[in-house]
Design a protein around this motif. Structure first.
Motif, short mmCIF file in Angstrom:
data_model
loop_
_atom_site.label_atom_id
_atom_site.label_comp_id
_atom_site.label_asym_id
_atom_site.label_seq_id
_atom_site.Cartn_x
_atom_site.Cartn_y
_atom_site.Cartn_z
N LEU A 168 -10.51 -10.89 -5.16
CA LEU A 168 -9.34 -10.96 -6.45
C LEU A 168 -9.95 -9.33 -6.16
CD1 LEU A 168 -6.94 -11.43 -8.78
CD2 LEU A 168 -9.20 -12.33 -10.06
N SER A 169 -10.36 -8.60 -6.74
CA SER A 169 -10.62 -7.38 -6.95
C SER A 169 -10.14 -6.82 -5.62
CB SER A 169 -11.65 -6.85 -7.22
OG SER A 169 -12.69 -6.80 -5.95
N ASP A 170 -9.90 -7.71 -4.42
CA ASP A 170 -9.87 -6.55 -3.24
C ASP A 170 -8.36 -7.04 -3.26
OD1 ASP A 170 -12.38 -5.36 -2.22
OD2 ASP A 170 -13.02 -7.04 -0.75
N VAL A 171 -7.55 -7.37 -3.84
CA VAL A 171 -6.64 -8.07 -3.73
C VAL A 171 -5.76 -6.88 -4.80
CG1 VAL A 171 -4.50 -9.60 -4.34
CG2 VAL A 171 -6.22 -10.29 -2.82
N LEU A 172 -6.26 -7.07 -5.92
CA LEU A 172 -5.58 -6.25 -6.84
C LEU A 172 -5.86 -3.80 -5.95
CD1 LEU A 172 -7.77 -6.64 -9.98
CD2 LEU A 172 -4.73 -7.08 -9.22
N TYR A 173 -7.04 -3.83 -5.33
CA TYR A 173 -7.11 -2.26 -4.31
C TYR A 173 -5.98 -2.19 -3.80
CZ TYR A 173 -11.98 -0.58 -5.58
OH TYR A 173 -12.41 0.34 -6.53
N GLU A 174 -5.70 -3.21 -2.71
CA GLU A 174 -5.10 -3.15 -2.26
C GLU A 174 -3.66 -3.03 -2.31
OE1 GLU A 174 -3.73 -3.35 1.99
OE2 GLU A 174 -5.82 -3.38 1.17
N GLY A 175 -3.26 -4.40 -3.55
CA GLY A 175 -1.87 -3.66 -4.33
C GLY A 175 -1.62 -2.07 -4.77
N LEU A 176 -2.73 -1.84 -5.51
CA LEU A 176 -2.16 -0.30 -6.07
C LEU A 176 -2.76 0.97 -4.80
CD1 LEU A 176 -5.30 -0.82 -8.55
CD2 LEU A 176 -3.49 -0.39 -8.93
N PHE A 177 -2.56 0.05 -3.61
CA PHE A 177 -2.79 0.66 -2.45
C PHE A 177 -1.43 1.07 -2.36
CE2 PHE A 177 -3.17 1.64 2.41
CZ PHE A 177 -3.54 3.36 2.07
N ALA A 178 -1.06 0.21 -1.75
CA ALA A 178 0.36 -0.39 -1.69
C ALA A 178 1.88 0.37 -2.79
CB ALA A 178 0.98 -1.45 -1.20
N ALA A 179 0.92 0.55 -4.21
CA ALA A 179 1.95 1.10 -4.59
C ALA A 179 1.61 2.64 -4.97
CB ALA A 179 1.49 0.63 -5.89
N GLY A 180 0.98 3.21 -4.23
CA GLY A 180 0.23 4.13 -3.59
C GLY A 180 -0.06 4.68 -4.85
N TRP A 181 -0.88 3.83 -6.08
CA TRP A 181 -2.00 4.39 -6.76
C TRP A 181 -3.20 4.58 -6.94
CZ3 TRP A 181 0.89 0.21 -10.71
CH2 TRP A 181 2.43 0.91 -10.47
N ALA A 182 -3.45 4.13 -5.73
CA ALA A 182 -5.03 4.33 -5.00
C ALA A 182 -5.26 4.49 -4.09
CB ALA A 182 -5.67 3.02 -4.97
N PRO A 183 -6.23 5.02 -3.50
CA PRO A 183 -6.90 6.38 -2.12
C PRO A 183 -7.16 5.36 -1.14
CG PRO A 183 -8.50 6.31 -3.73
CD PRO A 183 -7.50 5.62 -4.55
N TYR A 184 -7.33 3.90 -1.53
CA TYR A 184 -7.50 3.48 -0.10
C TYR A 184 -7.51 1.66 -0.58
CZ TYR A 184 -11.92 2.39 -3.48
OH TYR A 184 -12.78 2.65 -4.21
N GLY A 185 -7.18 0.39 0.56
CA GLY A 185 -7.16 -0.48 0.06
C GLY A 185 -7.78 -1.67 0.17
N GLY A 186 -8.27 -2.52 -0.51
CA GLY A 186 -8.51 -3.48 -0.32
C GLY A 186 -9.10 -4.56 0.81
N PHE A 187 -8.13 -3.98 1.65
CA PHE A 187 -9.11 -4.97 3.03
C PHE A 187 -9.10 -4.20 4.23
CE2 PHE A 187 -5.79 -7.95 0.40
CZ PHE A 187 -6.75 -8.44 0.09
N TYR A 188 -10.32 -4.12 5.00
CA TYR A 188 -11.20 -3.80 5.83
C TYR A 188 -11.39 -4.07 6.95
CZ TYR A 188 -14.56 -3.93 2.99
OH TYR A 188 -16.37 -4.21 1.63
N GLY A 189 -11.91 -4.35 8.33
CA GLY A 189 -12.53 -4.89 9.33
C GLY A 189 -13.76 -4.42 8.32
#
Length: 188
Positions: free
Chosen positions: A61-82
């Motif tokens: 859930l927090s990684d989904v939130l990070y990903e959404g914030l990143f896509a909106a330009g509000w976070a320096p990195y996304g939630g999903f990574y290798g």
């Protein structure tokens, strides 16, 4: 059974709040409640498959939130990574530390609250050094391993303090609420 339902709903609320807390900007490195959730659910949930689910859902859930914030330009990195599956596996495996508690008391809660993040730190940094996942490259030498552990120390410090604090909060609240319910039942 009613008490178990209360526990499950309490954990669901904890998972959602913890996921939201984890995406708060500028919180100290590693300072998040997910390891404490893993320990608490491992100690408290009788259905062990369900106990493993709570820390994973909170992380997802927090990684989904990070990903959404990143896509909106509000976070320096996304939630999903290798390699994120490694962190999920490690968070879930910390649940076993909670399952090892035979008697819930301050000494045992403190012991697992120190052991869980220490295990996570040692294993996750070793795997990073070994090149498992999509992570920073370190030389495959003793010096490279030590550099990897040194780079992880700020996360470890935050994780250790957070796990001790949130475990005290979760187990302490459980104890106080249980004590209150016992008094209510006895008085009735």
């Amino acid at each position: 059974m009613k008490s178990n339902k209360k526990l499950i709903w309490s954990l669901i609320v904890m998972v959602v709040v913890a996921a939201i807390y984890r995406v708060i900007p500028d919180r100290p490195l590693g300072f998040a409640p997910q390891l404490a959730i893993a320990l608490f659910s491992g100690a408290m949930i009788q259905d062990k498959k369900l106990a493993f689910l709570f820390p994973i859902v909170s992380m997802l859930l927090s990684d989904v939130l990070y990903e959404g914030l990143f896509a909106a330009g509000w976070a320096p990195y996304g939630g999903f990574y290798g390699g994120m599956w490694i962190n999920y596996l490690l968070f879930a495996s910390v649940t076993v530390f909670g399952m090892l508690i035979r008697k819930i008391n301050v000494k045992n809660v403190v012991a697992i609250s120190l052991a869980g993040p220490t295990y996570f730190f040692l294993v996750s940094n070793f795997l990073t050094w070994a090149g498992v996942g999509d992570w920073i490259e370190y030389p495959k030498t003793w010096e490279g391993l030590m550099a990897c552990y040194a780079a992880g120390l700020p996360f470890y410090k935050g994780s250790l303090i957070a796990t001790l604090g949130f475990s005290a909060l979760f187990f302490g609240t459980w104890y106080l609420v249980g004590k209150k319910e016992t008094k209510t039942v006895v008085a009735a």
